[in-house]
Every structure is written in C-alpha cells, then in structure tokens.
Design a protein around this motif. Sequence first.
Motif, PDB file in Angstrom:
ATOM      1  N   ASN A  27       0.832  -1.192   0.000  1.00  0.00           N
ATOM      2  CA  ASN A  27       0.000   0.000   0.000  1.00  0.00           C
ATOM      3  C   ASN A  27       0.874   1.252   0.000  1.00  0.00           C
ATOM      4  O   ASN A  27       1.760   1.398   0.841  1.00  0.00           O
ATOM      5  CB  ASN A  27      -0.908  -0.006   1.234  1.00  0.00           C
ATOM      6  N   GLY A  28       0.635   2.142  -0.956  1.00  0.00           N
ATOM      7  CA  GLY A  28       1.403   3.384  -1.047  1.00  0.00           C
ATOM      8  C   GLY A  28       2.479   3.362  -2.109  1.00  0.00           C
ATOM      9  O   GLY A  28       3.049   4.409  -2.433  1.00  0.00           O
ATOM     10  N   TYR A  43      16.187  -1.713  -6.281  1.00  0.00           N
ATOM     11  CA  TYR A  43      14.740  -1.558  -6.391  1.00  0.00           C
ATOM     12  C   TYR A  43      14.432  -0.063  -6.289  1.00  0.00           C
ATOM     13  O   TYR A  43      14.512   0.529  -5.218  1.00  0.00           O
ATOM     14  CB  TYR A  43      14.025  -2.334  -5.281  1.00  0.00           C
ATOM     15  N   ASN A  44      14.100   0.523  -7.439  1.00  0.00           N
ATOM     16  CA  ASN A  44      13.810   1.962  -7.527  1.00  0.00           C
ATOM     17  C   ASN A  44      12.305   2.149  -7.296  1.00  0.00           C
ATOM     18  O   ASN A  44      11.480   1.798  -8.141  1.00  0.00           O
ATOM     19  CB  ASN A  44      14.211   2.473  -8.911  1.00  0.00           C
ATOM     20  N   ILE A  45      11.947   2.693  -6.123  1.00  0.00           N
ATOM     21  CA  ILE A  45      10.547   2.731  -5.695  1.00  0.00           C
ATOM     22  C   ILE A  45      10.012   4.153  -5.742  1.00  0.00           C
ATOM     23  O   ILE A  45      10.642   5.085  -5.227  1.00  0.00           O
ATOM     24  CB  ILE A  45      10.411   2.169  -4.263  1.00  0.00           C
ATOM     25  N   LYS A  46       8.843   4.309  -6.372  1.00  0.00           N
ATOM     26  CA  LYS A  46       8.134   5.593  -6.400  1.00  0.00           C
ATOM     27  C   LYS A  46       6.849   5.441  -5.608  1.00  0.00           C
ATOM     28  O   LYS A  46       6.088   4.487  -5.799  1.00  0.00           O
ATOM     29  CB  LYS A  46       7.814   5.985  -7.849  1.00  0.00           C
ATOM     30  N   LEU A  47       6.609   6.373  -4.679  1.00  0.00           N
ATOM     31  CA  LEU A  47       5.439   6.303  -3.806  1.00  0.00           C
ATOM     32  C   LEU A  47       4.292   7.129  -4.361  1.00  0.00           C
ATOM     33  O   LEU A  47       4.503   8.107  -5.105  1.00  0.00           O
ATOM     34  CB  LEU A  47       5.799   6.816  -2.410  1.00  0.00           C
ATOM     35  N   ALA A  48       3.095   6.743  -3.989  1.00  0.00           N
ATOM     36  CA  ALA A  48       1.916   7.525  -4.371  1.00  0.00           C
ATOM     37  C   ALA A  48       1.928   8.879  -3.678  1.00  0.00           C
ATOM     38  O   ALA A  48       1.442   9.877  -4.209  1.00  0.00           O
ATOM     39  CB  ALA A  48       0.640   6.757  -4.028  1.00  0.00           C
ATOM     40  N   ALA A  75       7.288   6.323   5.730  1.00  0.00           N
ATOM     41  CA  ALA A  75       7.645   5.524   6.907  1.00  0.00           C
ATOM     42  C   ALA A  75       6.991   4.146   6.877  1.00  0.00           C
ATOM     43  O   ALA A  75       7.637   3.122   7.172  1.00  0.00           O
ATOM     44  CB  ALA A  75       7.252   6.277   8.177  1.00  0.00           C
ATOM     45  N   ASP A  76       5.706   4.082   6.482  1.00  0.00           N
ATOM     46  CA  ASP A  76       4.994   2.794   6.466  1.00  0.00           C
ATOM     47  C   ASP A  76       5.604   1.843   5.447  1.00  0.00           C
ATOM     48  O   ASP A  76       5.784   0.646   5.733  1.00  0.00           O
ATOM     49  CB  ASP A  76       3.515   3.023   6.151  1.00  0.00           C
ATOM     50  N   VAL A  77       5.904   2.357   4.265  1.00  0.00           N
ATOM     51  CA  VAL A  77       6.479   1.496   3.226  1.00  0.00           C
ATOM     52  C   VAL A  77       7.859   1.008   3.642  1.00  0.00           C
ATOM     53  O   VAL A  77       8.210  -0.161   3.422  1.00  0.00           O
ATOM     54  CB  VAL A  77       6.539   2.238   1.880  1.00  0.00           C
TER      55      VAL A  77
END
Length: 642
Positions: free
Chosen positions: A298-299, A462-467, A473-475
């Motif tokens: 989620n996120g 792992y290149n991560i983009k958040l919503a 913090a949660d992710v």
Amino acid sequence: MWTEYSIRYIKQNKFSSIFLAAISFLSSALLSLVCGVFYNIWIDRVYRKSLMDENSTGKIEPIVAAYVFILIVICLSLTVMIHNAFEVSMNSRLHQLGILQSAGATPNQIRAFLLQEVLILCIAPIVTGVLSGIGLCYGFMQLIIFVTASVRKYEVVFHYHAVIMAASLLLSIVTVLISAWLPARRISRLAPLDAIHYGGEPLVERMKPYRIFSFLFGIYGELARKSIYSRKRVLKTSTLSLTLSALAFISFLNLEAISGISTQHTYFERYRDKWDLMLTVQNMDKEDDLLRKIRSLNGVESCILYKKIQAAASLPPDMLNEDLLKLDIDIFSDKIRADGDGNYFFSMPIYVLDDESYKDYCTNKGLSPQGAAAVNIIWDSIHSDRINREYIPILKENMPLTLYLQNETMPDKRNTPITISAFTASLPEIKEEFVHGSLSLVISQDSYKNLADCFPYEENFYNIKLASTSYDADVQNNIKALLTESSSYILESRLTEEVSDTSMRNALKFLMGSFAGLLSCIGIANVFSSTLGQIYQRRKEFARYLSVGLSPKGMRKILTVETLLVGLRPIVFSLLINIPLVAAALNTASIPAKEFIVAAPVIPVLIFTMFILSSVGLAYFLGGIKICNADIADILKDETMI
C-alpha cells in the motif's frame, strides 16, 4: 616592598586593573573552551573508529596536528591582544618607573616586579576563566549534540579530563606571562632619563588627507580616519581578527548557499519524480518475488528492479557517426580510447531492467522491445561547456547493430554479442546519473540471460516511487519486514536524505558561526584593549579638539565614525572579496545570479554585522565616557600623560 607597591597601584588604578583582569579572564575562558572542544572531538573520532574497527586506538592523527595548529594561531592572537593591553598599561607608568630606576632599581627588579604584579592581578581571573571555559564547553557540546542528532547513528556524550583543565590553566598562565613579559622587558631596558621624560606622542609621518571621509562625514570623518591611522599598530590584531572572522563566515555562508542550491537542482529536484525509496540488496534468490511483493504494498506507485554492469566494446569507425569522427576522439572523453587496430575502445555502463519495466520503458519511448536500447548521445565537450552542453550521436542509426562486449575484469570472457535494435536519448526513470562521455545500453532481464556468465552482478536495485511521501515511513517498515535478517541490504529514503542534508548544513553553519565568533571575540577584545587602554592618550587628543572649539557633540561624532570604520571595514572588505569568489562558484555550479540573490545569507550576515558593531560600539561608548568627562585644563597641563 614591591608587593606592597603593586597592591597599592592596583587599588589606585581600579579601572585599568579591572580591564586587565577581564582580558585575562576572557583569554583563559577561550583557551579552556577550545581545549575542551578539541578533546571531545578527538574522543568522538576515536569512538567512531572503534565502531568500525575494534582494534582501533586513540593514536595521534592528522586532525590532531591541524587542531594544534589552530590552537597555536589562537594563542598567538591572544598573546598579541593581551600584550597590547599590558603595553598600554605599563607605558602609562613610565614616568614612575623611571623615577624608581633613578633611585637604584635594576632592570631585573623592574621586570620582576611588573610580572609579579601581573600574577597578583590575573591569577584569580585565569582560574575563574578556565572553570568558565569548562562550562562553555559543556554548553557548546550539548548544542552540537542536539543539532547533529538527526544525522548521527550513535550516541554522543560530553567528556572532560583533569589533564585538559591543567593544560588549559598552564597554557593560559604562559600566554598571559609572555604577553606581559614582552613590554616589561622593553621597558626595563630604557634608561632612567628616557623613562622619566617618556610620554611624548609618536609622530606620524606622511599623514595623507582622507577626502572621501571628509565628504561623507565632514571634519569629524577625517579626524576619525586620521586617528585610526595613527593607532593602526595597536589596532592591527583587532583588524586582522575581525577581518578573518568576517571573511571566513561570509565566504562559508555564500559557498554553502550555492552548494545547497546546486544540491537541490542536481539531486533532490532532479530525481524528485524518479525515486522516493531505493532498496539495494546483495545477491539473493527470488528477486522477482520480492519485486512483486514491493509493488503490492500500500502506497507504492511503481517499482523498477534493475542491475548495473560495466562492459567495454571495440567499435570500428564505420559504426560511428560522422560528426563524432570529425572530432579528436582520443581526447574527447576519458572513457574512449583508440586501440592498435584503428578501432575505438568504449567503456560503457549497461542497465538491466526487469522485463515489465523494460517493456514500459520501450513503450514510453516508442522503441522496439527486442534486443538492447542504446542511449545514443555523447556530450560534445570540445565545442560546448558544462553549463551549456551540446550532444551529438555516437553510432550510426542503422539497425540492427551488433556489439561484442568484453568484461575488463575477466579477460577470458570476451566478445559476447549483443544486438542494438533501438536508439534513444535518455535513461529510464531511475536513480542513476547519465554518463555524458560514453555509450550507455539498456536491456531487459530476459536479454541479460545471455550475458550472465560473462557479466555477473553483485547488487539488485529496487527503484521505488510512492503515491505520496506520507507513505514513506509505512512502506519502509513493510519492506524491512519482507527481508530476512540474513539479507544484506541498504534502504534509502529521498525524504530522509533531504531532511538530513538540511540538518547537516545547519550544523555546519553553527560550527562555522562558532569559529567565526571565536575569532571575532579575539578582535573585539583587542578593540576593548586598545580603546580602554588608551584613554589617557586619547584624553589629551580630545582636549586639544576642545581647546580649538570642538563641542562634546562633535567628539561623540568622531567616536561614532571610528566605531563604524573599525566595525564595518572588515565586513565591507569581506563582501568585496566575496564578489569574485561567488561569481566563480556560480559559474562553476551553473547557477544564475538572480537565483543566488534570493537565497543569499543576508540575515546571518546582518546579525554578524550587528554583533560586531554593537560590541565595538560598546567599547567606544565606555571609552568615550571616560574621555569626555575629563578636565581639559588638567589634561593640557600634563605633558607626560601620566
């Protein structure tokens, strides 16, 4: 007899005695503060090394030598400052000392009694100053601990040792004694008659007119400027200390502001839409399973799994673009060199994307998903500069092209073929810096299978983009839960890095401000020394002004102009020096001047300027009260300035 004489003199000259005691207190407090801070920095460094290497010891390192150098500079500055104060005080007593010499006192006795008087007057302030320095050191370190809390991963506590207190006390006593011994030695060598008749003001040769100050402030400005010129030797230490502190403080703030703008442009703003979290994992099984789990969190808006490998290839001239061949390729880039067969050897990075991300990359760029995609541009560093880069193609875009890759770290793995079926001008949306001086390739995980034996990898990215950054913090916590305790990984957060960068810059500003404040305190103390210590001489100077019709208001104007000259001259000089310095830094960082003007450290510089002006003004205010309250007739009668 000498002890009684010294005590009587101290009681009869309370103002001068209090001033000398205050100077001694300030110098010992500063030395104690510096020694205590150094000890804590050294202990912290030893502790940090012990965290990385259990066998690390507290051996002497280059940082110690650098700090000892700084300490020597501070001691020399304090010695000159205190020396000026003692010299002025002792010079005011030359008439009395000359009489003592004519009555049979030897030079050694004169010198010994002057040093004895210094010890009587200064030993208590020195001890008090050292103890106060310990308190200042504690407060300073607590503030440093608080400021750096967000960028540290270990606990810091305040340390102090009795040896440091003893060293501070000894260093303070030696500094004061040397400062007093220099004028005492010179005075003791004067002949009795010279000492008795001493007191004539030194003549200043070649006093030039100061028309600018006359134009700006009238006769008061010219008199103030000439008075400062005649006392330039006494004010030398204060001028140097204030100038160095202002130059160091303003230069650091300007360069730090430029660095902050550059970091925002080239890192945080540049990659703001490309990544929010970066997970780097060492060789692991089931990397695709982890990719799917991260994407399902989620996120998480998107996640690209990629690897980075380094390869090389020998390209014949008929593969290269004609515009590139017209240039001197041998010096064009350090990643390209001619080999012995007339070909050109390219060192190139290859980015391996997971199959889904590679397909999206090709779709967005309008490319064929088959084979490899070449980022087919190179910076023309010969005909353009770093600020205004121009690019030219590397390869002729005759598809398909086949390159034979080599692994330079594995000589037995040579000539692995790869087919280029697409050309583009940009990398995928990942946290990677484009290599401007060579060819870059982008391939899929499926294509990498043919290269795996020759080009093994060590890390998965792992290149991560958040919503939204609110999920940060949660992710992070969810990703850590997905990884086993045996996994070797690094999880980076752009938001955390941005906050940490701001905290670190604030900590550096505070440290630099403290250092500049320390230097300025030495200069300000010297201003107090020269201003208050020369009250007797300046009384005679202003008595002459009064005798020719200058009003008390005019005297205050002269002192005000002197305050502005002494306080503002180091600031103005530092600002002028910073003009070319800032211009060069802006040009190097490719930042427009108007952007720097918006972020210029105006408020800190104004606060520092007001601190200097108010401190210098206080010194002149106290001196002015003593000067202006004098009796003109008595002063003009006294030709020896006793």
